[in-house]
Design a protein around this motif. Structure first.
Motif, PDB file in Angstrom:
ATOM      1  N   PRO A  86       0.842  -1.199   0.000  1.00  0.00           N
ATOM      2  CA  PRO A  86       0.000   0.000   0.000  1.00  0.00           C
ATOM      3  C   PRO A  86       0.881   1.254   0.000  1.00  0.00           C
ATOM      4  O   PRO A  86       2.075   1.197   0.309  1.00  0.00           O
ATOM      5  N   VAL A  89       1.043   2.891   5.557  1.00  0.00           N
ATOM      6  CA  VAL A  89       0.439   2.138   6.656  1.00  0.00           C
ATOM      7  C   VAL A  89       0.436   3.067   7.865  1.00  0.00           C
ATOM      8  O   VAL A  89       1.501   3.503   8.320  1.00  0.00           O
ATOM      9  N   GLN A 106       6.786  -0.500   6.795  1.00  0.00           N
ATOM     10  CA  GLN A 106       5.808   0.577   6.681  1.00  0.00           C
ATOM     11  C   GLN A 106       5.102   0.758   8.014  1.00  0.00           C
ATOM     12  O   GLN A 106       4.512  -0.186   8.559  1.00  0.00           O
ATOM     13  N   PRO A 144       6.117   1.818  -2.923  1.00  0.00           N
ATOM     14  CA  PRO A 144       5.511   3.102  -2.565  1.00  0.00           C
ATOM     15  C   PRO A 144       6.601   4.160  -2.444  1.00  0.00           C
ATOM     16  O   PRO A 144       7.799   3.848  -2.554  1.00  0.00           O
TER      17      PRO A 144
END
Length: 353
Positions: A86, A89, A106, A144
């Protein structure tokens, strides 16, 4: 296999070995200059509780001496997993095993890479030296935005300038590293935003995160004649979900380094501990833990949970590609540790707190 083909492969192997040794012969990290301390004599760093790195004669004995048994690794192993992390986090901690010693961590809206290596080889040259046997568990273009990079020391399987340059071009992260390694990084790419710190220095990362560099039982070099010109370290990362103890490389010794982390930092929620690159033991035991050592290190540092690192991607030493993971299972059984207490992830697998 025909005799002629065996001779050809042997010749190619000799050329590759010679090129690799030549590369390390000419490679050299820049000299660090700074004040004398209890672990820096003005020229080189040292561990007051460790041992010096092996001599050139011992290196040659290992590489070319009789009786060496080097297990054969498969040329390539397809990954079972591939993570697409993602963007952020916010609560808890999400860890992805990239492979070898590389991790994505994260937490608290900040993305941290540890010892990132996306290169095909860990060597001064692209055509010689230890080669990757599986793909990174995260494709580079799936990363990311990276805010912080932690680099533990100057060995090529931990400090990979091509990867750091690519991260700089894509994300311009802060790079936190022990003393002297910033000079090595910037000599390869002056744009890398490297910050160098000493043992016990604590660095604020933002959003309530901080990292402390802690002594570890290892050494550093980029070649044969620049040993310990730069410092090496492990990291204690403070997160809202607890402290993470992240070890890139370490021998076990008497376990003192791990016990001192527990004494100085209290409860450790999770430890990332190396389990690979340990054979032959006469050569490797002072700088790399085997699985039995790693289980003892877990007990010494007192972490609630451990994840295994530094295995099954680059063949740096003589054990089989699955030797560390099998050895970890046996070591945990012998120590009567629950199987979920010390876990060996595969590249691309995720662990969450």
């Amino acid at each position: 296999m025909s005799i002629s083909r065996r001779k050809l492969l042997a010749s190619l192997g000799a050329v590759t070995a010679t090129a690799g040794i030549s590369a390390f012969w000419i490679s050299r990290m820049p000299n660090y200059t700074g004040p004398v301390s209890d672990h820096f004599d003005g020229k080189v760093f040292f561990d007051p509780d460790g041992v010096p790195p092996k001599s050139l004669g011992e290196v040659l004995r290992w590489q070319f001496g009789g009786g060496r048994k080097r297990e054969v690794w498969p040329d390539w192993v397809e990954n079972e997993f591939a993570d697409t992390p993602p963007g952020k986090v916010e609560s808890g901690v999400r860890l992805t095993y990239v492979g070898h010693a590389s991790w994505l961590i994260q937490t608290a809206g900040i993305n941290i890479l540890f010892d990132p290596v996306w290169s095909d080889r860990v060597s001064p040259f692209s055509f010689a030296g230890p080669q990757r046997h599986n793909a990174p568990g995260i494709a580079f273009d799936k990363l990311p935005k990276i805010d912080v990079v932690l680099v533990s020391h100057g060995h090529y399987d931990h400090l990979d300038i091509p990867t750091l340059s690519k991260l700089q071009a894509s994300f311009a992260p802060r790079v936190i590293t022990p003393l002297g390694n910033d000079v090595t990084m910037k000599s390869g790419d002056s744009a890398i935003k490297a910050e160098a710190y000493d043992w016990i220095d604590r660095v604020e990362l933002g959003n309530g995160l901080a990292v402390t560099l802690v002594p570890t039982r290892h050494w550093s070099a980029r070649g044969l004649f620049d040993r310990n010109r730069c410092l090496w370290a492990s990291f204690v990362l403070e997160t809202p979900a607890g402290k993470l103890y992240i070890v890139g490389d370490s021998g076990y010794g008497d376990g003192g380094h791990f016990r001192r982390v527990r004494e100085a930092h209290g409860d450790i929620r999770l430890a990332i501990l190396p389990i690979g690159a340990y054979e032959p033991r006469w050569f490797m035991k002072d700088q790399h833990m085997n699985p039995e050592d790693a289980v003892k290190a877990l007990k010494d540092c007192g972490a609630q949970q451990a994840l295994a690192s530094h295995h099954s991607t680059f063949q740096l030493t003589d054990e089989a590609i699955d030797g560390p993971v099998k050895g970890l299972t046996a070591a945990c059984d012998a120590a009567e540790l629950p199987k979920d207490k010390f876990v060996a992830l595969k590249p691309g697998q995720v662990f969450e707190i």
